[in-house]
Design a protein around this motif. Structure first.
Motif, mmCIF file in Angstrom:
data_model
loop_
_atom_site.group_PDB
_atom_site.id
_atom_site.type_symbol
_atom_site.label_atom_id
_atom_site.label_comp_id
_atom_site.label_asym_id
_atom_site.label_seq_id
_atom_site.Cartn_x
_atom_site.Cartn_y
_atom_site.Cartn_z
ATOM 1 N N ASN A 52 0.815 -1.218 0.000
ATOM 2 C CA ASN A 52 0.000 0.000 0.000
ATOM 3 C C ASN A 52 0.848 1.267 0.000
ATOM 4 O OD1 ASN A 52 -2.433 -1.473 0.100
ATOM 5 N ND2 ASN A 52 -2.208 -1.745 2.316
ATOM 6 N N ILE A 53 2.004 1.206 -0.668
ATOM 7 C CA ILE A 53 2.946 2.323 -0.572
ATOM 8 C C ILE A 53 2.400 3.590 -1.222
ATOM 9 C CG2 ILE A 53 4.222 1.711 -2.688
ATOM 10 C CD1 ILE A 53 6.765 2.592 -1.141
ATOM 11 N N GLN A 54 1.625 3.461 -2.328
ATOM 12 C CA GLN A 54 1.064 4.650 -2.978
ATOM 13 C C GLN A 54 0.072 5.370 -2.056
ATOM 14 O OE1 GLN A 54 0.958 1.700 -5.019
ATOM 15 N NE2 GLN A 54 2.824 2.274 -6.145
ATOM 16 N N LEU A 55 -0.743 4.574 -1.350
ATOM 17 C CA LEU A 55 -1.715 5.178 -0.423
ATOM 18 C C LEU A 55 -0.996 5.842 0.749
ATOM 19 C CD1 LEU A 55 -4.627 5.688 0.402
ATOM 20 C CD2 LEU A 55 -4.638 3.417 1.501
ATOM 21 N N LEU A 56 0.054 5.182 1.231
ATOM 22 C CA LEU A 56 0.829 5.761 2.322
ATOM 23 C C LEU A 56 1.459 7.086 1.881
ATOM 24 C CD1 LEU A 56 2.159 5.614 5.132
ATOM 25 C CD2 LEU A 56 4.016 4.302 4.080
ATOM 26 N N ALA A 57 2.034 7.109 0.667
ATOM 27 C CA ALA A 57 2.661 8.326 0.149
ATOM 28 C C ALA A 57 1.635 9.449 0.056
ATOM 29 C CB ALA A 57 3.284 8.057 -1.226
ATOM 30 N N GLU A 59 -1.181 9.791 1.804
ATOM 31 C CA GLU A 59 -1.596 10.213 3.149
ATOM 32 C C GLU A 59 -0.537 11.095 3.807
ATOM 33 O OE1 GLU A 59 -4.457 9.423 5.086
ATOM 34 O OE2 GLU A 59 -5.290 8.867 3.153
ATOM 35 N N VAL A 60 0.727 10.657 3.709
ATOM 36 C CA VAL A 60 1.815 11.381 4.380
ATOM 37 C C VAL A 60 2.020 12.749 3.735
ATOM 38 C CG1 VAL A 60 4.295 11.378 4.886
ATOM 39 C CG2 VAL A 60 2.974 9.273 5.141
ATOM 40 N N SER A 61 2.039 12.799 2.400
ATOM 41 C CA SER A 61 2.285 14.069 1.718
ATOM 42 C C SER A 61 1.121 15.041 1.919
ATOM 43 C CB SER A 61 2.540 13.830 0.220
ATOM 44 O OG SER A 61 1.499 13.088 -0.364
ATOM 45 N N LYS A 62 -0.111 14.501 1.988
ATOM 46 C CA LYS A 62 -1.256 15.377 2.272
ATOM 47 C C LYS A 62 -1.142 15.984 3.665
ATOM 48 C CE LYS A 62 -4.749 13.226 -0.710
ATOM 49 N NZ LYS A 62 -5.961 12.363 -0.720
ATOM 50 N N LEU A 63 -0.717 15.154 4.610
ATOM 51 C CA LEU A 63 -0.575 15.638 5.974
ATOM 52 C C LEU A 63 0.531 16.695 6.077
ATOM 53 C CD1 LEU A 63 -1.396 15.556 8.903
ATOM 54 C CD2 LEU A 63 0.046 13.525 9.219
ATOM 55 N N LEU A 64 1.654 16.467 5.360
ATOM 56 C CA LEU A 64 2.740 17.450 5.371
ATOM 57 C C LEU A 64 2.274 18.756 4.737
ATOM 58 C CD1 LEU A 64 5.658 18.279 5.886
ATOM 59 C CD2 LEU A 64 6.290 17.189 3.717
ATOM 60 N N SER A 108 9.567 9.511 -2.009
ATOM 61 C CA SER A 108 9.729 10.149 -3.325
ATOM 62 C C SER A 108 10.827 9.500 -4.158
ATOM 63 C CB SER A 108 10.049 11.645 -3.150
ATOM 64 O OG SER A 108 11.361 11.831 -2.619
ATOM 65 N N GLN A 109 11.610 8.618 -3.522
ATOM 66 C CA GLN A 109 12.697 7.960 -4.251
ATOM 67 C C GLN A 109 12.298 6.594 -4.791
ATOM 68 O OE1 GLN A 109 16.783 8.593 -2.351
ATOM 69 N NE2 GLN A 109 15.433 8.904 -0.606
ATOM 70 N N ASN A 117 1.545 10.180 -6.758
ATOM 71 C CA ASN A 117 0.641 10.357 -5.619
ATOM 72 C C ASN A 117 1.101 11.509 -4.742
ATOM 73 O OD1 ASN A 117 -0.667 8.120 -6.598
ATOM 74 N ND2 ASN A 117 -0.871 7.125 -4.612
ATOM 75 N N ILE A 118 2.409 11.631 -4.565
ATOM 76 C CA ILE A 118 2.942 12.740 -3.765
ATOM 77 C C ILE A 118 2.648 14.066 -4.463
ATOM 78 C CG2 ILE A 118 5.076 13.789 -2.881
ATOM 79 C CD1 ILE A 118 6.205 10.934 -2.604
ATOM 80 N N ILE A 119 2.880 14.080 -5.790
ATOM 81 C CA ILE A 119 2.641 15.304 -6.565
ATOM 82 C C ILE A 119 1.174 15.709 -6.497
ATOM 83 C CG2 ILE A 119 2.599 16.223 -8.929
ATOM 84 C CD1 ILE A 119 5.163 14.538 -9.439
ATOM 85 N N GLY A 120 0.264 14.723 -6.524
ATOM 86 C CA GLY A 120 -1.179 15.011 -6.516
ATOM 87 C C GLY A 120 -1.696 15.506 -5.177
ATOM 88 N N SER A 121 -0.851 15.495 -4.168
ATOM 89 C CA SER A 121 -1.300 15.907 -2.829
ATOM 90 C C SER A 121 -1.269 17.414 -2.634
ATOM 91 C CB SER A 121 -0.394 15.261 -1.779
ATOM 92 O OG SER A 121 0.925 15.826 -1.861
ATOM 93 N N GLY A 122 -0.733 18.157 -3.604
ATOM 94 C CA GLY A 122 -0.587 19.604 -3.463
ATOM 95 C C GLY A 122 0.734 20.007 -2.842
ATOM 96 N N LEU A 123 1.595 19.007 -2.557
ATOM 97 C CA LEU A 123 2.886 19.291 -1.913
ATOM 98 C C LEU A 123 3.829 20.127 -2.787
ATOM 99 C CD1 LEU A 123 4.514 18.820 0.672
ATOM 100 C CD2 LEU A 123 5.432 16.731 -0.375
ATOM 101 N N PRO A 124 3.883 19.948 -4.150
ATOM 102 C CA PRO A 124 4.817 20.752 -4.953
ATOM 103 C C PRO A 124 4.653 22.253 -4.733
ATOM 104 C CG PRO A 124 3.952 18.971 -6.284
ATOM 105 C CD PRO A 124 3.203 18.930 -4.989
ATOM 106 N N ALA A 125 3.430 22.739 -4.748
ATOM 107 C CA ALA A 125 3.196 24.179 -4.558
ATOM 108 C C ALA A 125 3.548 24.610 -3.146
ATOM 109 C CB ALA A 125 1.751 24.519 -4.873
#
Length: 893
Positions: A52-57, A59-64, A108-109, A117-125
Motif C-alpha cells: 500500500n505504498i502509494q496510499l501511504l505516500a 496520506e503522508v504528503s497530504k498531511l505534510l 519520493s525515491q 501520488n505525492i505530486i497530486g497531494s498539493g505538496l509541490p506548490a
C-alpha cells in the motif's frame, strides 16, 4: 520480510478504522506508524516490500501539505519563515514536521506511481512556497562560527531533494501553476540576489534549473502571461551595475535556463527575452567578468556562454547565404555537397553577442571560451562556418585584432584557422591574406610566430599551398626576412647576440626556415625563386646553429633537385670546414648527404666536388678518437657517437660507390681505399706501435660471427679496443657486400646529442645511442647478424673488393699488448671470414685487378716469412687459393 508484513497489517488496520476517527486521532495514528516505517526502511537497506505504498505516500504528503499551510496561515512573511523552520527542523525529542518530511523524502525515491501520488497531494506548490520564504528572508540564527547548523543543513538537503524528485516530472511543474510562487521565485532571484539568504542561493538555483528542464506548454504560457522574463531582465539590468560579476552571472544563468530549455516546446520565452534587450544584458554581464580569477564565477559564466552558444541554433527559419567561393580550392572540396545535419546557425543575434565579447574583451579565459564556442558551432555542422563567415565574418574580423589578445588566445585562434583547412578542407583566401599581413607587420613577435606556425601546418596539407603562398608574395617576404637575419648571424659569428637568444626571435627564424622548407618541397618553381633571389649563400649560414639546421638542410636538399653540384659543394665544404668538436653538425650533414645520394644522378656531382676526399678527411680528423682511455677533446665525447660518425662516413662513401662504375674506378685508381685503411688504422683502437708478441699456439679458435656474438650479445667481458675494432670490421664487411648504405639494416633510435627533424618530430637514427653500450651493441648486431646469415647462405658476390683490401690492411693491427692470445684469435677469425667471402667463382672474378694479393703480401709479410706465426698457414692457403686462379699473375711471379 516479517517486519514489512507486520507493518502492512498495521496500515490496513489504520485504513479500516481511519474513516471512523476524528481528524486529530487519524493524524496521530499515522504519525505513530511512521517511525516504524522508517525503522523498517533503515533495517532493510532501502528495499520496500509494502503493498500500500502509494496510499501511504498520498496520506503522508497530504498531511505534510496540511501542516505547512497551517503553519503559514495568517502570518507575516518573516514570522512564517521562522515558523516553517521550527516545523521542519530536527528536534531532540522528535518533531512531527521533520518526521513527515523525512518520510516523504524516502517515498519520493521509489517508483513513478508513488511519486505521482505525492505530486497530486498539493505538496509541490507548498514546498515551493517554503523555498520562496527561505530564499527571500534570510534567518539571522547561526551557530558560533556564523554558519548554519548541521541539522539545518540536513533538513535543507532533504527538502531540496524532495523538490528535485517532484519537479523532474512534468506533472510536478504543472502543479505549481495554480499558485503564483513560481514566477515570484524566478523574479526574486533576479531582483533580491544581494539580500537573499546566502545558504539558500545554490539550492534555489538547483531547484529552478530542474523546473526549467521539465517545462511544459502550460508552464511557458503561464510565465509569458505574467511577463516573468521581461521583469527579470529589467531587474538584472539594475543588479548588473551593483553586484559582483560572479553573483550577477549566477542569477542571470537561472533566467537564461528557462529561455533555452523552453525553446524546443515554444519560442515564446525566447521572443520575450529578445524583445526586452536580453542579449544586451548578457553582453553587459559577460564583459563585467573580465579579470575574474579562474575560480571566481567561472562556472556560471561558462554556463551562460554554453547556453548562448546553444541559442545560436534557435530560430524559425534557416539562413540562406550564397557566398562567393574564391579559387583555387582543394581538389576534394565541394560546397554544393556540404550536407547539413540540422544543427545550423539560425540566430545571428545570439552569435553577435559572442562575437562582440571577443572584440571588446582581452580577458584570456573569456576570449578562449568564445573561440571554443565557435569551434563547437563548426563541429555541429560544417555549414555553420560558411553561414557565419559569409554574414558576420567573425574570423575575418578577429584576424585584425588578434595581436592585441593574450598569447594563449592567439595560439588558440590560429589553431581554429588551421581547422578550416585541415578539417573543413576549405581555403579561406581572405583570412590567409590578413594573416600574411600580420606576419609582414610583425607588430607582436609572438603573434607573428603563432601565425607562421599556422601557415606552416596548412602548407603541409597540400602542394597547392606552395603555389598560393608563392603567388601571394609570402615566399618572397620570408626570403627577405631570412636574408636580413642571415646577415646579422654572419656579422655576429662567434659572439653572443642578446637580442637573438632562445626566445621568440630565434623561434621566428626557425619557423620561417621550416616554412620555406615546406614551400620548396615538391615545388621546382619555388626552388627556382629561392635561387633567383640569391638566397643560397644566406641559407647555408643557418647550418651552424643546431636549432635551424634541420630546416636548412631540407631547403638545401630541395636545391639539389635543380643543382646537385651546388648542394654537394655546400655540404662537402661544410663538412671539411667543421671543427673537431662539431660532431653533431657532421652527423647531420652526413645524414642529409645520404638522403641525396639515394639518387644515382647525384653521384657524379659528389665526385667532382671532392666528396670522397672530404669524407676521408673526417676520418683523418678523428685520429686517436677511439683510444682507450680517450684523451683530449675525445674524452668528452661518448665512443658510441664516434662510432656513429665513422659509420655514417663509411655509409656515405658506400652510397656514392653504389652501382656507379665511374666512382668505383675513381676511388680505386686514386688509392683512396689505401687512404681509408690508413685513416681507420689511426683511430686509436688498432695497434700502431711496431713489434708485437707472437703466441706459440691458440687456446681458442672462434669464427668472426662468434666474436660478434661474444662481444655484443653475451656477458663475456671484452676490452673496449676490441669491440671498436670489431664494429669497424663489421662496417667494412657490409661495405664489401655493398649494403652499408642501406639504412633499413639498422635499429632506429635517437642520437645522444639529439636532433629534430624538419617537421618538429625526432628523426630516426641508425643507432640507439641512448642505450647502454651492451644494449646498443646487441640490438644493432642482431639485425646485422641476421643479414649476414642471409648473405652467407647464398652465393655472396663481392661488390667492393677495395674494402676487402682495407680489412686485410687492418689485419696486422688487430693487436693489443696484454691481449696477444685474443688478438691472434680475432686475426685468424677475420682471415677465415675473408676466405669465406672469396670462395665463390663470382667473388674471385670481382677480385681481379683489385690488388688484393699484393695487399696480403705487403700488409702481412711477417706472417708469410715466419712459418710459426699463427696467421702463416691461413694466409698461405688463402694466397695459394687465389693465386691458383691467376687473379694477379705479377704478384704470383
Amino acid at each position: 520480510t516479517l517486519q514489512w508484513e507486520d507493518l502492512a497489517r498495521q496500515f490496513v488496520e489504520y485504513e479500516q478504522v481511519s474513516q471512523f476517527l476524528i481528524p486529530e486521532e487519524q493524524q496521530r495514528r499515522l504519525l505513530d506508524f511512521l517511525p516504524l516505517f522508517l525503522k523498517a526502511w533503515d533495517q532493510s537497506a532501502g528495499v520496500i516490500v509494502f503493498p500500500n505504498i502509494q496510499l501511504l505516500a498520498s496520506e503522508v504528503s497530504k498531511l505534510l501539505t496540511k501542516e505547512i499551510k497551517k503553519t503559514l496561515h495568517g502570518k507575516p512573511a518573516e514570522e512564517a519563515r521562522l515558523a516553517l523552520e521550527q516545523l521542519l527542523q530536527q528536534k531532540e525529542e522528535g518533531g512531527d514536521g521533520h518526521l513527515l518530511l523525512k518520510s516523504v523524502y524516502l517515498l519520493s525515491q521509489t517508483d513513478s506511481r508513488t511519486k505521482w501520488n505525492i505530486i497530486g497531494s498539493g505538496l509541490p506548490a507548498a514546498l515551493l512556497q517554503c523555498l520562496y520564504l527561505f530564499f527571500t528572508f534570510p534567518l539571522k540564527k547561526t551557530n558560533d562560527c556564523g554558519e548554519t547548523s548541521e541539522d539545518d543543513a540536513q533538513t535543507q538537503e532533504i527538502l531540496v531533494k524532495i523538490m528535485l524528485n517532484m519537479y523532474r516530472e512534468e506533472q510536478g511543474v504543472e502543479e505549481l501553476l495554480a499558485a503564483d510562487k513560481l514566477q515570484s521565485l524566478i523574479i526574486a532571484t533576479a531582483s533580491l540576489w544581494a539580500q537573499c539568504s546566502p545558504s539558500w542561493k545554490v539550492p534555489t538555483g538547483r531547484v529552478l534549473r530542474t523546473i526549467s528542464k521539465a517545462q511544459t506548454k502550460n508552464s511557458i504560457m503561464y510565465l509569458q502571461a505574467v511577463d516573468c522574463i521581461k521583469i527579470s531582465i529589467q531587474n538584472l539590468f539594475k543588479l548588473a551595475d551593483i553586484l559582483p560579476a560572479c553573483d550577477v552571472c549566477e542569477a542571470a544563468s537561472i533566467i537564461l535556463c528557462f529561455v533555452k530549455d523552453s525553446y524546443p516546446i515554444s519560442s515564446a520565452l525566447l521572443s520575450e527575452f529578445e524583445n526586452n534587450d536580453g542579449y544586451q544584458l548578457v553582453l553587459k554581464i559577460l564583459l563585467r567578468c573580465e579579470g575574474l580569477q579562474q575560480t571566481e564565477g567561472n562556472p556560471y559564466m561558462d554556463e551562460i556562454l554554453d547556453m548562448l552558444t546553444c541559442l545560436t541554433t534557435c530560430g524559425k527559419t534557416e539562413l540562406k547565404v550564397s557566398g562567393n567561393i574564391v579559387h583555387p580550392q582543394l581538389p576534394h572540396f565541394d560546397f554544393e555537397r556540404t550536407r547539413s545535419s540540422g544543427m545550423t546557425v539560425k540566430n545571428l543575434q545570439a552569435f553577435q553577442v559572442l562575437q562582440s565579447i571577443f572584440q571588446k574583451s582581452n580577458d584570456q579565459h573569456l576570449c578562449g571560451r568564445i573561440l571554443t564556442a565557435i569551434g563547437t558551432i563548426w563541429a555541429w555542422d560544417t555549414v555553420n562556418f560558411f553561414l557565419l563567415e559569409w554574414t558576420l565574418q567573425p574570423i575575418n574580423q578577429f584576424t585584425d585584432i588578434i595581436h592585441f589578445k593574450p598569447h594563449t588566445v592567439q595560439v588558440q585562434f590560429f589553431r581554429l584557422v588551421e581547422s578550416i583547412v585541415l578539417d573543413l578542407s576549405y581555403i579561406p583566401h581572405e583570412i590567409l591574406k590578413k594573416i600574411q599581413y600580420l606576419i609582414k607587420e610583425n607588430l607582436v613577435p609572438f603573434c607573428t610566430l603563432a601565425a607562421l606556425r599556422c601557415l606552416l601546418s596548412i602548407t603541409k596539407k597540400d602542394l597547392l599551398f606552395s603555389d598560393i603562398f608563392r603567388d601571394s608574395g609570402l615566399l618572397g617576404l620570408l626570403l627577405a626576412l631570412l636574408r636580413k637575419q642571415a646577415k646579422i648571424l654572419r656579422k655576429s659569428a662567434g659572439t653572443h647576440l642578446p637580442g637573438l637568444g632562445e626566445g621568440t626571435e630565434k623561434q621566428l627564424n626557425a619557423v620561417m626556415l621550416n616554412m620555406v622548407s615546406a614551400l620548396t618541397v615538391g615545388s621546382v618553381r619555388n626552388i627556382v625563386v629561392l635561387k633567383d633571389y640569391g638566397m643560397v649563400p644566406y641559407i647555408k649560414i643557418f647550418l651552424d646553429d643546431e636549432c635551424y639546421r634541420s630546416a636548412t638542410l631540407s631547403i638545401l636538399e630541395q636545391l639539389s633537385v635543380i643543382h646537385y653540384e651546388e648542394y654537394m659543394s655546400i655540404i662537402i665544404g661544410a663538412l671539411c670546414s667543421s671543427t673537431q668538436g662539431e660532431l653533431q653538425l657532421k652527423l647531420d650533414l652526413l645524414k642529409s648527404l645520404l638522403r641525396i645520394l639515394e639518387s644515382p644522378k647525384s653521384h657524379s656531382a659528389f665526385r667532382t666536388c671532392s666528396g670522397f676526399n672530404g669524407l676521408l678527411s673526417l676520418l683523418s680528423d678523428m685520429e686517436g678518437a677511439l683510444q682507450d682511455p680517450p684523451s683530449g677533446l675525445w674524452a668528452t665525447v661518448g665512443q658510441n657517437c664516434i662510432l656513429e660518425l665513422v659509420f655514417y662516413t663509411l655509409q656515405g662513401i658506400t652510397a656514392a660507390l653504389h652501382l656507379d662504375p665511374v666512382n668505383s674506378h675513381f676511388f680505386q685508381s686514386n688509392g683512396l681505399f689505401e687512404k681509408m685503411a690508413e685513416d681507420l688504422g689511426s683511430l686509436g683502437c688498432f695497434w700502431t706501435q711496431g713489434e708485437w708478441h707472437i703466441p706459440k699456439n691458440l687456446e681458442k679458435k672462434r669464427t668472426f660471427a662468434e666474436f660478434l656474438d661474444a662481444a655484443f650479445c653475451s656477458s663475456e667481458p671484452f676490452p673496449m679496443w676490441l669491440k671498436n675494432c670489431i664494429w669497424i670490421l663489421n662496417f667494412l664487411d657490409h661495405m664489401v657486400k655493398g649494403t652499408l648504405h642501406l639504412e633499413s639494416y639498422f635499429k632506429e633510435g635517437n642520437s645522444e646529442m639529439g636532433e629534430a627533424s624538419r617537421d618538429g618530430h625526432e628523426r630516426p637514427q641508425a643507432f640507439a645511442f641512448k642505450k647502454t653500450d651492451n644494449e646498443f651493441a646487441a640490438s644493432s648486431y642482431r639485425l646485422w647478424g641476421n643479414r649476414e646469415e642471409k648473405w652467407e647462405m647464398g652465393d655472396c658476390a663481392i661488390v667492393h673488393p677495395g674494402a676487402l683490401c682495407v680489412m686485410v690492411r687492418l689485419l696486422p693491427k688487430l693487436y693489443k699488448d696484454g691481449h696477444s692470445q685474443l688478438s691472434h684469435e680475432i686475426q685468424c677469425a677475420v682471415v677465415d671470414h675473408i676466405q669465406s667471402l672469396v670462395k665463390s667463382e663470382k667473388s674471385r672474378q670481382v677480385m681481379c685487378g683489385s690488388g688484393f694479393l699484393s695487399t696480403i703480401v705487403t700488409s702481412c709479410h711477417d706472417a708469410f716469412r715466419n712459418d710459426s706465426h699463427p696467421l702463416h698457414l691461413p694466409l698461405t692457403r688463402l694466397f695459394e687459393k687465389l693465386a691458383s686462379q691467376a687473379i694477379e699473375p705479377d704478384v704470383l711471379r
